[in-house]
Design an enzyme around this catalytic site. Structure first.
Site, PDB file in Angstrom:
ATOM      1  N   ASP A   1      -7.318  -3.638  -3.943  1.00  0.00           N
ATOM      2  CA  ASP A   1      -6.590  -4.868  -4.236  1.00  0.00           C
ATOM      3  C   ASP A   1      -7.034  -5.957  -3.271  1.00  0.00           C
ATOM      4  OD1 ASP A   1      -5.284  -3.466  -2.105  1.00  0.00           O
ATOM      5  OD2 ASP A   1      -3.515  -4.736  -2.356  1.00  0.00           O
TER       6      ASP A   1
ATOM      7  N   GLU B   1      -2.584  -2.290  -0.662  1.00  0.00           N
ATOM      8  CA  GLU B   1      -2.707  -2.525   0.778  1.00  0.00           C
ATOM      9  C   GLU B   1      -2.287  -3.932   1.152  1.00  0.00           C
ATOM     10  OE1 GLU B   1      -4.380  -3.585   4.660  1.00  0.00           O
ATOM     11  OE2 GLU B   1      -4.835  -4.524   2.727  1.00  0.00           O
TER      12      GLU B   1
END
Length: 484
Positions: free
Chosen positions: A103, A170
């Protein structure tokens, strides 16, 4: 003694530079922004893309459902899957666990990007590969894929067993991953993590643009939101200005009480949790390869809090810092919206260091803000929350994991790496360390001027390719182990 790395591995990386860059461009094009709910389908798409790439390279993969993300006044949002992979089951070999994330942070060209952030820009003059996620963390993740592809196509045996753990949250607190790690390790020999000897993360950066480094420490983080509420709805400033207590005025006063212009945290209890350095510790920072010019180049301006490099480095690594991130509820669009906002919120965070404990910091900050709000004498109301907390982490740079990375760095870059602590945070790293019982290495691919999280985020072509060689060489050095 250094590992005997096959020369054809290095040649393969060089010969396939463009296909590797093209693959990075494919990854950058997927807008896998985890903290924007409307982008969640693209985060899931990124997970499938990554899993397919791993499958094609012979990795045995699985996608783990981590559940849903609760949302206030809205339906829960499905979390992106955790992509697990394994290749190699030789009991005679060491097993290395690799962590990364797929991400990224939000990005819009209007934010100040010179190019479309979702189209990887290759600049042949500068060697820069610019695009969101190029260095944080899609580039490093794909570095591992480059290593796998080289070994598969050259029919080279991997020197170690590999385990992969790639997450899609994250940038949003790694929601769901901590619980998975805790529960998975309880399975003992049936755990996915059973038998892991070493762990490597490439999700950080060199101190500068010249000298490679290994990182053995990270600051933790506590995030905060304070909200001031007043009228039932926005008010006309011409009618109600200087007539009512304005939430924005109260919030601005509170914000001014948090951090000084020189970076000191004005919450004395928080600032005093960390003792000052002695002369011996200061010398550690003075010895690192870093200059004030490095900071100027990384920020694009001469705005450092000091002209003493040791002070700058300690500000980044050993002291806590408080940063103000934004205000919600106020007018931020072009032109003037001359209203008095009914409710405004400030988001800020504190990067913490040992021996600070997140819960103690959060308690001290809330008590301080409540006291300062009472001093304003307003009739507005305050609400306060600390939604995310993560401890600081410190590894052992004297063990064999770091020694292997040192030798690999010397092989690829021809110099010894700096040993650094980093100012950023990877919240899940402490969960890994506590539950797996292994020493964790942070082996950066990118440079200190890459601009992760910022506009014009980039990774240099040379770092992407030499960094891929570094990751592969590290595996051979791990296999060599204590024989070095």
């Amino acid at each position: 003694m250094v590992a005997d790395v096959p020369a054809e591995f290095y040649k393969f990386i060089d010969d396939n530079a463009q296909p590797f860059i093209d693959r990075l461009a494919q990854a950058v094009a997927i807008r896998s922004v985890s903290n924007e709910p409307e982008r969640r389908p693209e985060v899931k798409h990124m997970s499938k893309w990554l899993r397919d790439e791993l499958d094609d390279l012979g990795v045995d993969t699985s996608a783990v459902d981590l559940g849903s993300q609760p949302r206030e006044n809205d339906d829960p949002l499905p979390l992106p899957p955790l992509i697990l992979g394994r290749i190699g089951e030789d009991p005679k070999k060491k097993t290395v666990l690799v962590y990364g994330h797929y991400d990224v942070q939000p990005a819009e060209k209007e934010d100040g990007w010179d190019t479309d952030p979702w189209v990887l820009d290759e600049n042949p003059k500068t060697g820069r590969l610019t695009g969101r996620g190029s260095t944080d963390d899609k580039g490093p993740v794909l570095g591992w894929l480059n290593v796998l592809e080289a070994h598969k196509k050259l029919k080279l045996e991997l020197p170690v067993n590999l385990r992969f753990c790639f997450e899609g949250m994250e940038e949003s607190g790694s929601e769901g991953l901590d619980d998975f790690i805790v529960q998975e390790t309880k399975k003992g020999e049936q755990s996915y993590f059973h038998g892991v000897d070493y762990m490597c993360i490439s999700d950080n950066y060199w101190l500068n643009a010249r000298t490679p480094c290994l990182t053995y420490g990270l600051r933790g983080i506590v995030t905060f939101r304070m909200t001031v509420s007043g009228p039932a709805q926005d008010l006309h400033s011409g009618v109600f200005g200087r007539v009512v207590h304005e939430p924005m005025t109260d919030l601005a006063i509170l914000m001014s009480k948090l951090v000084a212009p020189d970076g000191r945290i004005l919450i004395k209890e928080v600032e005093d949790m960390v003792p000052p350095p002695d002369d011996e510790e200061r010398k550690v920072y003075e010895a690192l390869h870093y200059t004030v010019k490095d900071l100027d180049e990384a920020t694009g301006a001469h705005i450092g809090l000091s002209d003493d490099k040791a002070e700058l480095l300690m500000g980044r690594m050993r002291y806590p810092s408080l940063s103000l991130h934004g205000i919600e509820g106020a007018s931020s669009g072009p032109g003037f919206k001359t209203v008095i906002p009914a409710k405004v919120s400030c988001k800020f965070s504190i990067r913490i260091v040992n021996p600070q404990v997140p819960e103690k910091v959060a308690e001290a900050v809330e008590a301080y803000v409540v006291r300062e709000f009472a001093k304003i004498g307003t009739r507005n109301t305050l609400t306060f929350e600390a939604p995310d907390k993560a401890d600081a982490w410190r590894g052992d740079y004297k063990d064999s994991n770091y020694k292997a990375a040192m030798r690999a760095t010397e092989t690829i870059y021809g110099c010894s790496p700096d040993l650094t602590r980093e100012g950023g945070s990877i919240p899940v790293i402490l969960t890994f360390a506590q539950n797996l019982g292994v020493n964790i290495l942070l082996l950066p691919m990118g440079r200190g001027d890459d601009g992760a999280h910022s506009t014009n985020e980039k990774i240099d072509r040379s770092n992407f390719l030499e960094g891929s060689k570094l990751l592969g060489t590290y595996l051979y050095e791990i296999a060599l182990g204590d024989d070095a």
